[in-house]
Design a protein around this motif. Structure first.
Motif, PDB file in Angstrom:
ATOM      1  N   GLY A 194      -6.982   5.653  -6.298  1.00 53.78           N
ATOM      2  CA  GLY A 194      -6.518   4.385  -5.737  1.00 53.78           C
ATOM      3  C   GLY A 194      -5.146   4.352  -5.100  1.00 53.78           C
ATOM      4  O   GLY A 194      -5.017   4.141  -3.897  1.00 53.78           O
ATOM      5  N   LEU A 195      -4.109   4.530  -5.880  1.00 52.77           N
ATOM      6  CA  LEU A 195      -2.772   4.236  -5.390  1.00 52.77           C
ATOM      7  C   LEU A 195      -2.212   5.267  -4.422  1.00 52.77           C
ATOM      8  O   LEU A 195      -1.476   4.916  -3.496  1.00 52.77           O
ATOM      9  N   THR A 196      -2.562   6.537  -4.597  1.00 46.77           N
ATOM     10  CA  THR A 196      -1.896   7.602  -3.838  1.00 46.77           C
ATOM     11  C   THR A 196      -2.775   8.252  -2.778  1.00 46.77           C
ATOM     12  O   THR A 196      -2.354   9.192  -2.119  1.00 46.77           O
TER      13      THR A 196
ATOM     14  N   GLY B  65      -1.234   0.483  -3.367  1.00 46.84           N
ATOM     15  CA  GLY B  65      -1.246  -0.754  -4.153  1.00 46.84           C
ATOM     16  C   GLY B  65      -1.775  -1.954  -3.386  1.00 46.84           C
ATOM     17  O   GLY B  65      -1.673  -3.088  -3.835  1.00 46.84           O
ATOM     18  N   LYS B  66      -2.349  -1.679  -2.206  1.00 54.44           N
ATOM     19  CA  LYS B  66      -2.929  -2.776  -1.419  1.00 54.44           C
ATOM     20  C   LYS B  66      -3.983  -3.523  -2.247  1.00 54.44           C
ATOM     21  O   LYS B  66      -4.831  -2.899  -2.881  1.00 54.44           O
TER      22      LYS B  66
ATOM     23  N   ASP C  10      -5.960  -2.277 -13.704  1.00 60.39           N
ATOM     24  CA  ASP C  10      -4.824  -2.303 -12.772  1.00 60.39           C
ATOM     25  C   ASP C  10      -4.477  -0.952 -12.163  1.00 60.39           C
ATOM     26  O   ASP C  10      -3.556  -0.858 -11.356  1.00 60.39           O
ATOM     27  N   ILE C  11      -5.197   0.115 -12.559  1.00 61.08           N
ATOM     28  CA  ILE C  11      -5.102   1.395 -11.850  1.00 61.08           C
ATOM     29  C   ILE C  11      -6.408   1.539 -11.079  1.00 61.08           C
ATOM     30  O   ILE C  11      -7.459   1.754 -11.668  1.00 61.08           O
ATOM     31  N   PRO C  12      -6.367   1.381  -9.734  1.00 61.56           N
ATOM     32  CA  PRO C  12      -7.611   1.205  -8.954  1.00 61.56           C
ATOM     33  C   PRO C  12      -8.334   2.499  -8.568  1.00 61.56           C
ATOM     34  O   PRO C  12      -8.692   2.695  -7.414  1.00 61.56           O
ATOM     35  N   ASP C  13      -8.568   3.396  -9.512  1.00 63.85           N
ATOM     36  CA  ASP C  13      -9.341   4.602  -9.230  1.00 63.85           C
ATOM     37  C   ASP C  13     -10.839   4.276  -9.243  1.00 63.85           C
ATOM     38  O   ASP C  13     -11.280   3.429 -10.020  1.00 63.85           O
TER      39      ASP C  13
END
Length: 202
Positions: A47-49, A58-59, A94-97
DNA sequence: CCGGGGATTATCT
DNA sequence: GATAATCCCCGGC
């Protein structure tokens, strides 16, 4: 045969989980009809990276909100205006993987899959590719956000093992515009399986 | 078997 | 207004 545990989905390494989902059964039981397919192709999105991810940097929008949900949640979105693509949310809330399910081998409820896809008879295109796989199981955008520990839609382990020598790895498909991220080896598939959407060129 | 191009619309800028 | 984590059909080999 048992549903994957909440602990499984909470794993912190989404790439490892994408590999481990090969051979598992994706099951839907909508309107009382059971349809199931064995997962033969997946892709991991960090997700984040990961620039190829909808939640890169973080979109967070109405569309990708469910990527931030608890692990073991379904994330379904529409691609190219007509295909519904099914993903499995992993890691922590909240960690969008997420893991995109790219192809299935039909196991149960093939008549229902034919009715849903409008195909006259079973062939290798029935559940090949993420759009077709979701369609055959009756998964739509409206299912985004539901728990995969529910009885309507879940992933189960029936003991089937995909050995390492049967596991293929490649870059992901359809993410050419993601720059360097387009080359990451985050796609996993079962070698030789006719329902795998495509094989790397030599 | 392989590559090119059109379909079709939600979503974001 | 442009883009998109795709699919199908067609033509060529």
């Amino acid at each position: 045969m048992k549903k994957l545990s909440a602990q499984f989905y909470a794993g912190p390494d989404v790439v490892a989980l994408a590999r481990q989902l090969l051979g598992k059964l994706l099951v839907s039981r909508f309107e009382g009809v059971l349809t199931a397919g064995r997962i033969v192709e997946t892709e991991a999105y960090i997700g984040l990276t990961d620039r190829a991810s909808h939640s890169f940097g973080g979109k967070r929008t109405d569309r990708n909100e469910h990527m931030y949900a608890a692990p073991g949640t379904a994330y379904v979105y529409i691609c190219y205006g007509m295909h519904h693509l099914f993903n499995v949310v992993t890691n922590k809330k909240d960690i969008p993987d997420a893991v995109l399910i790219r192809a299935l081998e039909p196991i149960e409820g093939i008549d229902m899959m034919l009715r849903r896809t409008g195909k006259p008879k079973p062939d290798k295109t029935l559940t090949r590719g993420p759009g077709n796989a979701a369609k055959a199981l009756g998964i739509f955008k409206q299912h985004s956000g539901i728990s995969l520990r529910s009885s309507d839609l879940y992933i189960a382990d029936d003991g089937y093992i995909i050995t390492n020598d049967l596991t293929g790895v490649s870059k992901r498909i359809g993410v050419e515009s993601a720059g360097k991220a387009a080359l990451y080896p985050y796609r996993f598939y079962v070698k030789g399986n006719p329902f795998v959407s495509s094989y790397p060129k030599k």
